[in-house]
Design an enzyme around this catalytic site. Structure first.
Site, PDB file in Angstrom:
ATOM      1  N   ASP A 139       0.825  -1.204   0.000  1.00 56.39           N
ATOM      2  CA  ASP A 139       0.000   0.000   0.000  1.00 56.39           C
ATOM      3  C   ASP A 139       0.861   1.256   0.000  1.00 56.39           C
ATOM      4  O   ASP A 139       2.067   1.216   0.265  1.00 56.39           O
ATOM      5  CB  ASP A 139      -0.905   0.031   1.248  1.00 56.39           C
ATOM      6  CG  ASP A 139      -1.964  -1.057   1.224  1.00 56.39           C
ATOM      7  OD1 ASP A 139      -2.256  -1.589   0.135  1.00 56.39           O
ATOM      8  OD2 ASP A 139      -2.505  -1.362   2.304  1.00 56.39           O
ATOM      9  N   TYR A 173       5.547 -10.161   7.298  1.00 61.75           N
ATOM     10  CA  TYR A 173       5.368  -8.730   7.533  1.00 61.75           C
ATOM     11  C   TYR A 173       5.630  -8.431   9.008  1.00 61.75           C
ATOM     12  O   TYR A 173       5.370  -9.269   9.894  1.00 61.75           O
ATOM     13  CB  TYR A 173       3.940  -8.287   7.204  1.00 61.75           C
ATOM     14  CG  TYR A 173       3.664  -8.056   5.743  1.00 61.75           C
ATOM     15  CD1 TYR A 173       3.744  -6.775   5.190  1.00 61.75           C
ATOM     16  CD2 TYR A 173       3.310  -9.100   4.902  1.00 61.75           C
ATOM     17  CE1 TYR A 173       3.469  -6.543   3.851  1.00 61.75           C
ATOM     18  CE2 TYR A 173       3.035  -8.885   3.555  1.00 61.75           C
ATOM     19  CZ  TYR A 173       3.116  -7.609   3.039  1.00 61.75           C
ATOM     20  OH  TYR A 173       2.855  -7.384   1.717  1.00 61.75           O
TER      21      TYR A 173
END
Length: 267
Positions: free
Chosen positions: A51, A108
């Site tokens: 993103d 992540y």
């Protein structure tokens, strides 16, 4: 000839990885640099989409080049690219492996600091919440590998063929001072804004605005809530990508320090 590029980038000044009209993307900046150096049309394929403002301390993309290059392309690219994008390795591959579809695991890490620190502002997410219930947050984190369908933690679940994710690892860490937190998760795939939505719910649990039971109900009911409340993009890092044929350690010193011995698992 197909090459894999091993890179990292700080994402705060980019509108994500994916190239799109009218926006500055990591993919677009790298393609422009390659075109400038190689003087040929270049299209690169990334290992996933991050993103806007999200970082990657390890990222791979592949590119097909018509012929071998006889100069130090790593050096030339790093001289051409801005400081917030780094090229570590260029690896010639046999056959046609795919940077996105061949990845078997992505990791992540989401970093939070609960005190105002100007030196962490672009690298960790600031939440002025010094009294988070870390034990309750950890109980919720421990549930994640037990469930497979993450439909309730996705902004657009209907765009996928399915919303099954094989979460292999999930943990919560805190530093000794208790004012910096790291949420770690590894899976074969992730859905749109899934990690930021999970982090947003974990913060609500930490603030006692949501119970662990309510969190688990989201995992079992698969009902997408009307308000998802994703956490800020800053602080989220794609930190490792693994392939059956390629498993390189991340090279970034920053994340290595962030993951070091100062971090204690929350029990």
């Amino acid at each position: 000839m197909r090459y894999f590029f091993h890179i990292a980038y700080q994402g705060q000044h980019y509108n994500g990885w994916q190239k799109q009209p009218g926006a500055i993307s990591v993919q677009g900046v790298i393609e422009e640099a390659l075109i400038k150096i190689l003087k040929a049309p270049i299209a690169i394929n990334g290992c996933g989409r991050t993103d806007a403002q999200v970082h990657a301390s390890q990222y791979f993309f592949h590119v097909d080049l018509p012929q071998e290059f006889d100069f130090d392309l790593v050096y030339r690219l790093n001289k051409t690219l801005p400081q917030n994008i780094a090229i570590f390795d260029i690896i010639r591959m046999e056959g046609l492996p795919h940077a996105r579809f061949d990845a078997v695991q992505r990791q992540y890490d989401y970093f939070i600091h609960t005190y105002k620190d100007p030196f962490l502002a672009n690298q960790s997410s600031f939440y002025l919440e010094p009294s988070l219930d870390l034990l309750a947050m950890k109980k919720a984190v421990n549930l994640l590998p037990l469930y497979k369908d993450y439909r309730a933690f996705c902004t657009q679940p209907n765009k996928y063929e399915h919303t099954i994710c094989n979460v292999m690892e999930a943990d919560l860490f805190v530093n000794e001072a208790g004012n910096r937190i790291r949420f770690h998760i590894a899976s074969n795939r992730f859905l749109s804004k899934m990690i930021r939505i999970l982090m947003g719910k974990l913060l609500k649990i930490g603030k006692k605005e949501m119970s662990v039971e309510e969190f688990e109900h989201m995992l079992t009911s698969l009902e997408t809530p009307k308000i998802l409340d994703p956490a800020h993009p800053t602080g989220l890092y794609l930190s490792k990508v693994t392939y059956p044929y390629l498993n390189l350690p991340p090279k970034t010193e920053f994340l290595t320090a962030m993951e070091g011995t100062e971090w204690l698992s929350v029990f």
